[in-house]
Design a protein around this motif. Structure first.
Motif, PDB file in Angstrom:
ATOM      1  N   HIS A 229      51.026  25.141  77.799  1.00 17.27           N
ATOM      2  CA  HIS A 229      51.755  25.841  79.115  1.00 17.27           C
ATOM      3  C   HIS A 229      51.248  27.233  79.713  1.00 17.27           C
ATOM      4  CE1 HIS A 229      55.539  23.442  78.504  1.00 17.27           C
ATOM      5  NE2 HIS A 229      54.793  22.745  78.352  1.00 17.27           N
ATOM      6  N   LEU A 230      49.959  27.154  79.865  1.00 13.89           N
ATOM      7  CA  LEU A 230      49.097  28.198  80.573  1.00 13.89           C
ATOM      8  C   LEU A 230      48.280  27.712  81.505  1.00 13.89           C
ATOM      9  CD1 LEU A 230      47.972  31.319  80.650  1.00 13.89           C
ATOM     10  CD2 LEU A 230      46.366  30.544  79.103  1.00 13.89           C
ATOM     11  N   LEU A 231      48.522  28.396  82.712  1.00 13.97           N
ATOM     12  CA  LEU A 231      47.545  27.687  83.866  1.00 13.97           C
ATOM     13  C   LEU A 231      46.309  28.579  84.005  1.00 13.97           C
ATOM     14  CD1 LEU A 231      50.429  27.076  86.608  1.00 13.97           C
ATOM     15  CD2 LEU A 231      49.233  25.444  84.637  1.00 13.97           C
ATOM     16  N   VAL A 232      45.150  28.016  83.924  1.00 18.42           N
ATOM     17  CA  VAL A 232      43.980  28.886  84.218  1.00 18.42           C
ATOM     18  C   VAL A 232      43.047  27.765  84.892  1.00 18.42           C
ATOM     19  CG1 VAL A 232      43.645  30.241  82.256  1.00 18.42           C
ATOM     20  CG2 VAL A 232      42.793  27.954  81.968  1.00 18.42           C
ATOM     21  N   GLU A 233      42.022  28.302  85.693  1.00 20.95           N
ATOM     22  CA  GLU A 233      41.118  27.297  86.313  1.00 20.95           C
ATOM     23  C   GLU A 233      39.906  27.557  85.877  1.00 20.95           C
ATOM     24  OE1 GLU A 233      40.212  27.742  90.620  1.00 20.95           O
ATOM     25  OE2 GLU A 233      40.775  29.756  90.796  1.00 20.95           O
TER      26      GLU A 233
ATOM     27  N   SER B 299      28.974  24.480  88.012  1.00 19.50           N
ATOM     28  CA  SER B 299      29.069  23.500  87.339  1.00 19.50           C
ATOM     29  C   SER B 299      30.459  23.429  86.740  1.00 19.50           C
ATOM     30  CB  SER B 299      27.945  23.158  86.172  1.00 19.50           C
ATOM     31  OG  SER B 299      26.670  23.263  86.709  1.00 19.50           O
ATOM     32  N   ASP B 300      31.556  24.286  87.230  1.00 14.14           N
ATOM     33  CA  ASP B 300      32.772  24.502  86.564  1.00 14.14           C
ATOM     34  C   ASP B 300      32.804  24.945  85.131  1.00 14.14           C
ATOM     35  OD1 ASP B 300      34.252  24.068  88.664  1.00 14.14           O
ATOM     36  OD2 ASP B 300      34.205  21.966  88.753  1.00 14.14           O
ATOM     37  N   GLU B 301      31.612  25.668  84.733  1.00 15.46           N
ATOM     38  CA  GLU B 301      31.427  26.257  83.404  1.00 15.46           C
ATOM     39  C   GLU B 301      32.191  27.512  82.941  1.00 15.46           C
ATOM     40  OE1 GLU B 301      28.358  28.225  85.814  1.00 15.46           O
ATOM     41  OE2 GLU B 301      29.476  26.563  85.959  1.00 15.46           O
ATOM     42  N   VAL B 302      32.926  27.982  83.939  1.00 13.39           N
ATOM     43  CA  VAL B 302      33.347  29.028  83.532  1.00 13.39           C
ATOM     44  C   VAL B 302      35.064  29.030  83.470  1.00 13.39           C
ATOM     45  CG1 VAL B 302      33.824  31.580  84.222  1.00 13.39           C
ATOM     46  CG2 VAL B 302      31.814  30.557  84.635  1.00 13.39           C
ATOM     47  N   VAL B 303      35.815  29.426  82.639  1.00 11.69           N
ATOM     48  CA  VAL B 303      37.193  29.588  82.543  1.00 11.69           C
ATOM     49  C   VAL B 303      37.556  30.792  83.276  1.00 11.69           C
ATOM     50  CG1 VAL B 303      39.286  29.573  81.125  1.00 11.69           C
ATOM     51  CG2 VAL B 303      37.487  28.153  80.446  1.00 11.69           C
ATOM     52  N   LYS B 304      38.445  30.575  84.177  1.00  9.06           N
ATOM     53  CA  LYS B 304      38.732  31.872  85.069  1.00  9.06           C
ATOM     54  C   LYS B 304      40.192  32.330  84.955  1.00  9.06           C
ATOM     55  CE  LYS B 304      38.523  32.634  90.130  1.00  9.06           C
ATOM     56  NZ  LYS B 304      38.129  31.759  91.557  1.00  9.06           N
ATOM     57  N   PHE B 305      40.137  33.686  84.719  1.00  6.70           N
ATOM     58  CA  PHE B 305      41.464  34.235  84.798  1.00  6.70           C
ATOM     59  C   PHE B 305      41.837  35.065  86.231  1.00  6.70           C
ATOM     60  CE2 PHE B 305      42.221  35.020  80.021  1.00  6.70           C
ATOM     61  CZ  PHE B 305      41.908  33.472  79.797  1.00  6.70           C
TER      62      PHE B 305
ATOM     63  N   ARG C 205      50.408  39.062  78.703  1.00  4.93           N
ATOM     64  CA  ARG C 205      48.867  39.164  78.611  1.00  4.93           C
ATOM     65  C   ARG C 205      48.727  38.526  77.203  1.00  4.93           C
ATOM     66  NH1 ARG C 205      47.894  44.916  77.643  1.00  4.93           N
ATOM     67  NH2 ARG C 205      48.457  44.260  75.705  1.00  4.93           N
ATOM     68  N   ASP C 206      49.207  39.256  76.224  1.00  5.37           N
ATOM     69  CA  ASP C 206      48.833  38.715  74.696  1.00  5.37           C
ATOM     70  C   ASP C 206      49.181  37.226  74.325  1.00  5.37           C
ATOM     71  OD1 ASP C 206      48.254  41.356  74.454  1.00  5.37           O
ATOM     72  OD2 ASP C 206      50.238  41.979  73.363  1.00  5.37           O
ATOM     73  N   ARG C 207      50.202  36.536  75.186  1.00  5.08           N
ATOM     74  CA  ARG C 207      50.610  35.355  74.892  1.00  5.08           C
ATOM     75  C   ARG C 207      49.464  34.426  75.715  1.00  5.08           C
ATOM     76  NH1 ARG C 207      54.342  31.636  77.223  1.00  5.08           N
ATOM     77  NH2 ARG C 207      55.059  33.205  78.797  1.00  5.08           N
ATOM     78  N   GLY C 208      49.120  34.949  76.749  1.00  2.20           N
ATOM     79  CA  GLY C 208      47.821  34.307  77.651  1.00  2.20           C
ATOM     80  C   GLY C 208      46.705  34.110  76.847  1.00  2.20           C
ATOM     81  N   ILE C 209      46.412  35.287  76.152  1.00  2.00           N
ATOM     82  CA  ILE C 209      45.122  35.412  75.596  1.00  2.00           C
ATOM     83  C   ILE C 209      45.350  34.666  74.301  1.00  2.00           C
ATOM     84  CG2 ILE C 209      44.290  36.947  73.785  1.00  2.00           C
ATOM     85  CD1 ILE C 209      44.568  39.316  76.048  1.00  2.00           C
ATOM     86  N   GLU C 210      46.215  34.633  73.458  1.00  2.00           N
ATOM     87  CA  GLU C 210      46.638  33.819  72.276  1.00  2.00           C
ATOM     88  C   GLU C 210      46.348  32.236  72.543  1.00  2.00           C
ATOM     89  OE1 GLU C 210      50.028  33.082  68.906  1.00  2.00           O
ATOM     90  OE2 GLU C 210      50.362  34.283  70.709  1.00  2.00           O
ATOM     91  N   ILE C 211      46.818  31.791  73.698  1.00  2.00           N
ATOM     92  CA  ILE C 211      46.636  30.351  74.089  1.00  2.00           C
ATOM     93  C   ILE C 211      45.303  30.017  74.317  1.00  2.00           C
ATOM     94  CG2 ILE C 211      47.379  28.659  75.886  1.00  2.00           C
ATOM     95  CD1 ILE C 211      50.157  30.186  75.977  1.00  2.00           C
ATOM     96  N   CYS C 212      44.655  30.893  75.097  1.00  2.00           N
ATOM     97  CA  CYS C 212      43.369  30.591  75.567  1.00  2.00           C
ATOM     98  C   CYS C 212      42.390  30.905  74.371  1.00  2.00           C
ATOM     99  CB  CYS C 212      42.758  31.465  76.939  1.00  2.00           C
ATOM    100  SG  CYS C 212      41.466  31.028  77.599  1.00  2.00           S
ATOM    101  N   TYR C 213      42.563  31.604  73.775  1.00  2.00           N
ATOM    102  CA  TYR C 213      41.572  31.959  72.547  1.00  2.00           C
ATOM    103  C   TYR C 213      41.658  30.646  71.605  1.00  2.00           C
ATOM    104  CZ  TYR C 213      39.355  34.703  68.654  1.00  2.00           C
ATOM    105  OH  TYR C 213      38.473  35.298  67.718  1.00  2.00           O
TER     106      TYR C 213
END
Length: 431
Positions: free
Chosen positions: A385-389, A394-400, A411-419
């Motif tokens: 349940h986190l939206l990042v693109e 080469s679509d090699e970067v996860v972009k915030f 912020r902290d919840r998003g970091i936790e999910i993506c980490y």
């Protein structure tokens, strides 16, 4: 009043049946969204998603800001002018006054303001046309991995080969040059560019303009150094070339300061703004330029929807609410520092596999060896349940591009999910 028959179920059949195959984001996030507030998007079945996508940079102030919404509803309720082309309106006057007093004047920028149409590519097209008109030259220099829009002029100065191929015709009168750190710091950045500009045997015509993003968004969150931008500005001055900064995605505070070029201490000749300038996600674009460049004749560049009064209303509120002091700017810079600090352990854990990129709240995690892993991280984030693109050639970067107004908790919840997603995907690959 006719009773609404809108489908409020999770059914997506109408989209796959009727909507064009050109759709993209919906393929990564196959749910039906219904409401949005702040940094949260909610589906028709009540599932909430933390939004670190931010409308691809159009929602720097989050979804449905209360003050902007109130001003917009009041304007609509009193039958304020909605469509006006470039007629004078109360809404446009208020916006121009606030933009001048809050943004331009404190920064010593005496730009004329042009409303070219409602999107970023409209701003870029008008900037290119004006540069060619003023200088009488045709060529424009752009940079590797650049992205400036999807119409033909904007595509001609865009680096992405897939997007360029969609034009169906040759894209000419543009010359790509290496962006900052393109060669990994092993060569003097502007040595070749300066040489071909002065060499009568190089075959390169003197260009009308150089167009640049101070942070390349779609190109992979590549952030130019201040000294590189300063050197580029000085080169343009030496050779009487106009400098265009495309601030469509990185302006309106995304990198900290309102304009992404401020930290370098330069003043571009022309600036393109769109996306978050409307404040509320409403379409609006501006082309800013030095007063002496205003050589347009009436109607020489126009557009039916260049007078979006509802966007003027919300933009005016956004500027007064968020840019009357430096609170948002400082918070954005601090959040950018926190993002880099929190993800740094992964860079050390998976040495040589990851790179952190960006400036302020334009943040990216690049997968150096296996580009496809970024897409796996995006998918795992969505499952949690986190939206990042993703971004990059080469679509090699996860972009915030999270809203700048996000809370510490968000912020902290998003970091936790993506980490967790990055760690999981890399562990599957390397451990």
């Amino acid at each position: 009043m006719t009773e609404s028959t809108h489908d409020t179920s999770t059914n997506t059949e109408i989209f796959s049946d009727r909507e064009s195959e050109v759709r993209s984001y919906s393929r990564n996030w196959p749910v039906v969204f219904d409401t949005a507030k702040g940094t949260t998007l909610t589906t028709v079945d009540g599932d909430e998603y933390l939004d670190f996508f931010g409308g691809a940079g159009a929602l720097n102030y989050g979804h449905n800001d209360d003050d902007m919404k109130a001003a917009l509803l009041e304007y609509i309720q009193r039958d304020g002018v909605t469509h006006s082309l470039d007629k004078y309106t109360v809404a446009k006057r208020a916006f121009l006054e606030t933009f001048s007093s809050t943004i331009l004047e404190p920064r010593g920028l005496d730009y004329k303001v042009m409303f070219p149409g409602p999107t970023g590519t409209n701003a870029v097209e008008s900037a290119l046309k004006l540069a060619r008109k003023v200088t009488g030259r045709e060529a424009v220099i752009n940079f590797t991995n650049s992205f400036h829009g999807m119409t033909l002029g904007s595509l001609s100065v865009t680096g992405n080969s897939m997007k360029r191929a969609g034009a169906g015709i040759p894209l000419v009168h543009a010359t790509p040059m290496p962006y900052d750190n393109y060669f990994g710091g092993v060569t003097e950045d502007f040595q070749w560019m300066e040489r071909v500009l002065v060499d009568s045997g190089s075959g390169m015509n003197r260009p009308a303009a150089v167009i640049v993003e101070c942070v390349q968004g779609e190109g992979g969150i590549n952030a130019a150094r201040a000294e590189w931008l300063q050197a580029l500005n000085e080169l343009c001055v030496r050779h009487d070339i106009l400098l265009i900064v495309d601030d469509v995605q990185m302006g309106c505070g995304r990198t900290g300061e309102f304009f992404s070029f401020e930290f370098a201490g330069i003043k571009p000749d022309i600036v393109c703004l769109s996306k978050s300038i409307g404040g509320y996600g409403l379409p609006l674009a501006l082309t800013l330029f030095r007063r002496d460049l205003d050589e347009w004749t009436p109607g020489e560049h126009n557009g039916t929807f260049r007078g979006n009064n509802m966007a003027f209303i919300t933009a005016d509120v956004a500027l007064r609410k968020y840019w009357s002091d430096d609170t948002l700017q400082n918070r954005t810079l601090e959040n950018g520092r926190i993002l880099r600090e929190r993800f740094s352990p992964l860079v050390y854990k998976y040495e040589g596999k990851l790179e952190l990129r960006g400036r302020g709240m334009a943040f990216g995690i690049a997968f150096l060896e296996n580009p496809e892993l970024a897409g796996q991280v995006m998918a795992r984030c969505f499952d949690n349940h986190l939206l990042v693109e993703t971004a990059g050639p080469s679509d090699e970067v996860v972009k915030f591009l999270a809203p700048l107004t996000l809370t510490d908790e968000g912020r902290d919840r998003g970091i936790e999910i993506c980490y967790e997603a990055v760690d999981h995907v890399l562990a599957q690959q390397y451990v």
